[in-house]
Design a protein around this motif. Sequence first.
Motif, PDB file in Angstrom:
ATOM      1  N   LEU A 140       0.862  -1.179   0.000  1.00  0.00           N
ATOM      2  CA  LEU A 140       0.000   0.000   0.000  1.00  0.00           C
ATOM      3  C   LEU A 140       0.895   1.224   0.000  1.00  0.00           C
ATOM      4  CD1 LEU A 140      -3.261   0.463   2.044  1.00  0.00           C
ATOM      5  CD2 LEU A 140      -1.782   2.374   1.461  1.00  0.00           C
ATOM      6  N   LEU A 141       0.758   2.040  -1.063  1.00  0.00           N
ATOM      7  CA  LEU A 141       1.562   3.252  -1.202  1.00  0.00           C
ATOM      8  C   LEU A 141       0.693   4.472  -0.949  1.00  0.00           C
ATOM      9  CD1 LEU A 141       2.220   1.377  -4.107  1.00  0.00           C
ATOM     10  CD2 LEU A 141       4.248   2.770  -3.804  1.00  0.00           C
ATOM     11  N   ALA A 142       1.298   5.476  -0.331  1.00  0.00           N
ATOM     12  CA  ALA A 142       0.572   6.722  -0.107  1.00  0.00           C
ATOM     13  C   ALA A 142       1.560   7.873  -0.025  1.00  0.00           C
ATOM     14  CB  ALA A 142      -0.254   6.651   1.176  1.00  0.00           C
ATOM     15  N   SER A 143       1.135   9.015  -0.527  1.00  0.00           N
ATOM     16  CA  SER A 143       1.973  10.209  -0.418  1.00  0.00           C
ATOM     17  C   SER A 143       1.948  10.767   0.999  1.00  0.00           C
ATOM     18  CB  SER A 143       1.505  11.274  -1.409  1.00  0.00           C
ATOM     19  OG  SER A 143       0.144  11.605  -1.174  1.00  0.00           O
ATOM     20  N   ASN A 144       0.955  10.343   1.784  1.00  0.00           N
ATOM     21  CA  ASN A 144       0.837  10.751   3.184  1.00  0.00           C
ATOM     22  C   ASN A 144       0.178   9.600   3.937  1.00  0.00           C
ATOM     23  OD1 ASN A 144       0.371  11.848   5.681  1.00  0.00           O
ATOM     24  ND2 ASN A 144      -0.978  13.486   4.962  1.00  0.00           N
ATOM     25  N   LEU A 145       0.920   8.913   4.786  1.00  0.00           N
ATOM     26  CA  LEU A 145       0.373   7.748   5.477  1.00  0.00           C
ATOM     27  C   LEU A 145      -0.725   8.105   6.465  1.00  0.00           C
ATOM     28  CD1 LEU A 145       3.515   5.495   6.091  1.00  0.00           C
ATOM     29  CD2 LEU A 145       1.670   5.170   4.442  1.00  0.00           C
ATOM     30  N   GLN A 146      -0.841   9.376   6.827  1.00  0.00           N
ATOM     31  CA  GLN A 146      -1.931   9.777   7.713  1.00  0.00           C
ATOM     32  C   GLN A 146      -3.284   9.669   7.022  1.00  0.00           C
ATOM     33  OE1 GLN A 146      -0.734  13.705   9.012  1.00  0.00           O
ATOM     34  NE2 GLN A 146       0.319  12.885  10.807  1.00  0.00           N
ATOM     35  N   SER A 147      -3.275   9.613   5.690  1.00  0.00           N
ATOM     36  CA  SER A 147      -4.528   9.490   4.943  1.00  0.00           C
ATOM     37  C   SER A 147      -4.935   8.042   4.722  1.00  0.00           C
ATOM     38  CB  SER A 147      -4.390  10.184   3.577  1.00  0.00           C
ATOM     39  OG  SER A 147      -3.442   9.501   2.763  1.00  0.00           O
ATOM     40  N   VAL A 148      -4.128   7.093   5.188  1.00  0.00           N
ATOM     41  CA  VAL A 148      -4.376   5.678   4.919  1.00  0.00           C
ATOM     42  C   VAL A 148      -5.382   5.095   5.905  1.00  0.00           C
ATOM     43  CG1 VAL A 148      -3.330   3.375   5.030  1.00  0.00           C
ATOM     44  CG2 VAL A 148      -2.178   5.210   3.805  1.00  0.00           C
ATOM     45  N   THR A 149      -6.310   4.332   5.372  1.00  0.00           N
ATOM     46  CA  THR A 149      -7.224   3.546   6.191  1.00  0.00           C
ATOM     47  C   THR A 149      -7.358   2.163   5.570  1.00  0.00           C
ATOM     48  OG1 THR A 149      -9.491   3.319   7.015  1.00  0.00           O
ATOM     49  CG2 THR A 149      -9.209   4.511   4.940  1.00  0.00           C
ATOM     50  N   LEU A 150      -7.461   1.152   6.395  1.00  0.00           N
ATOM     51  CA  LEU A 150      -7.719  -0.200   5.912  1.00  0.00           C
ATOM     52  C   LEU A 150      -9.198  -0.541   6.039  1.00  0.00           C
ATOM     53  CD1 LEU A 150      -4.559  -2.066   7.275  1.00  0.00           C
ATOM     54  CD2 LEU A 150      -5.002  -1.231   4.957  1.00  0.00           C
ATOM     55  N   GLN A 151     -10.005   0.487   6.312  1.00  0.00           N
ATOM     56  CA  GLN A 151     -11.465   0.358   6.318  1.00  0.00           C
ATOM     57  C   GLN A 151     -12.068   1.484   5.481  1.00  0.00           C
ATOM     58  OE1 GLN A 151     -12.031   0.416  10.650  1.00  0.00           O
ATOM     59  NE2 GLN A 151     -12.368  -1.788  10.617  1.00  0.00           N
ATOM     60  N   PRO A 152     -11.691   1.569   4.207  1.00  0.00           N
ATOM     61  CA  PRO A 152     -12.160   2.677   3.363  1.00  0.00           C
ATOM     62  C   PRO A 152     -13.657   2.592   3.091  1.00  0.00           C
ATOM     63  CG  PRO A 152     -11.034   1.027   2.028  1.00  0.00           C
ATOM     64  CD  PRO A 152     -10.837   0.617   3.457  1.00  0.00           C
ATOM     65  N   ARG A 153     -14.277   3.759   3.000  1.00  0.00           N
ATOM     66  CA  ARG A 153     -15.715   3.803   2.701  1.00  0.00           C
ATOM     67  C   ARG A 153     -15.975   3.680   1.213  1.00  0.00           C
ATOM     68  NH1 ARG A 153     -16.828   9.393   5.493  1.00  0.00           N
ATOM     69  NH2 ARG A 153     -14.799   9.671   4.486  1.00  0.00           N
TER      70      ARG A 153
END
Length: 277
Positions: A140-153
């Motif tokens: 899982l890649l992200a430009s900002n890990l604070q935006s990551v969720t493993l329970q996305p809506r």
Amino acid sequence: MTYKTVLLAVGVPQFQSDLRAVADLCATGNMHLSVLPIKIDTLPPMKDFAANLGPWGYDRTSEIEELAEVVKRAREMLSGLGISFDVVGRYAESMWLEHEVGERAWYADITLIGPSLKSDERLRRGVIEGALFHSARPILLASNLQSVTLQPRRILLAWNSSVESARAAREALDMMRNAEGVNVVMVEPKAASATIGEETGDCVASYLARHGVTVTIDRLPGGGRTIAEVLNQHALETGAELMVMGAYGHSRVRERVFGGVTKAMIDAPVVPVMMIR
């Protein structure tokens, strides 16, 4: 797939923000955090090589000590947070980097790649390709890990009738089942095989629906844009919190030389992107 162990690979510099963000993610989801600080073995310039040789070869003491300090600091940062964790550093030679990352990823459910690795592109590429090609686990890649969720809506599933996209869909079933909605997105869809007509997305939508996934099929024109540009724009328009896709449908060499969707998403993920090969 229920995620219980998250692997976070970090470099030596500027790892703190990635570590804090993933620690918060693990605390929220009651997951174990496995941290992998990595330092790639570096050799001196050839003109200085002979001068740096001791009785046993090039002295790597300072680099190993630097890695050990990062391991110590990471453990100190996590020790007071009340989460389950382990921190194991790796001083890796370039030719074995991918294998060492892949082997460590065997014992995690997913590997997170944050922005701190961008300070060392060689390390970042090795971590990504090691996890993708040698672990049989998603990244899982992200430009900002604070935006990551493993329970996305809301989830965008990039579908191109490939083995890689089928694996990605299967891997993300639990997340898609629990999401409010999933957009199955095809850009200028083509036939899935010589015996099947134009890809409509109906087959994968029916498969997902039987698992309780709320599905919308989006067949999008390219309009002169790259597939990656179309996917990124649609992810923003639909409010996707996660994009799910297969990785490296073409060879790594071809992706690096000519570019491709995988390379574009790795280089600049607009929303968090989960990939599996």
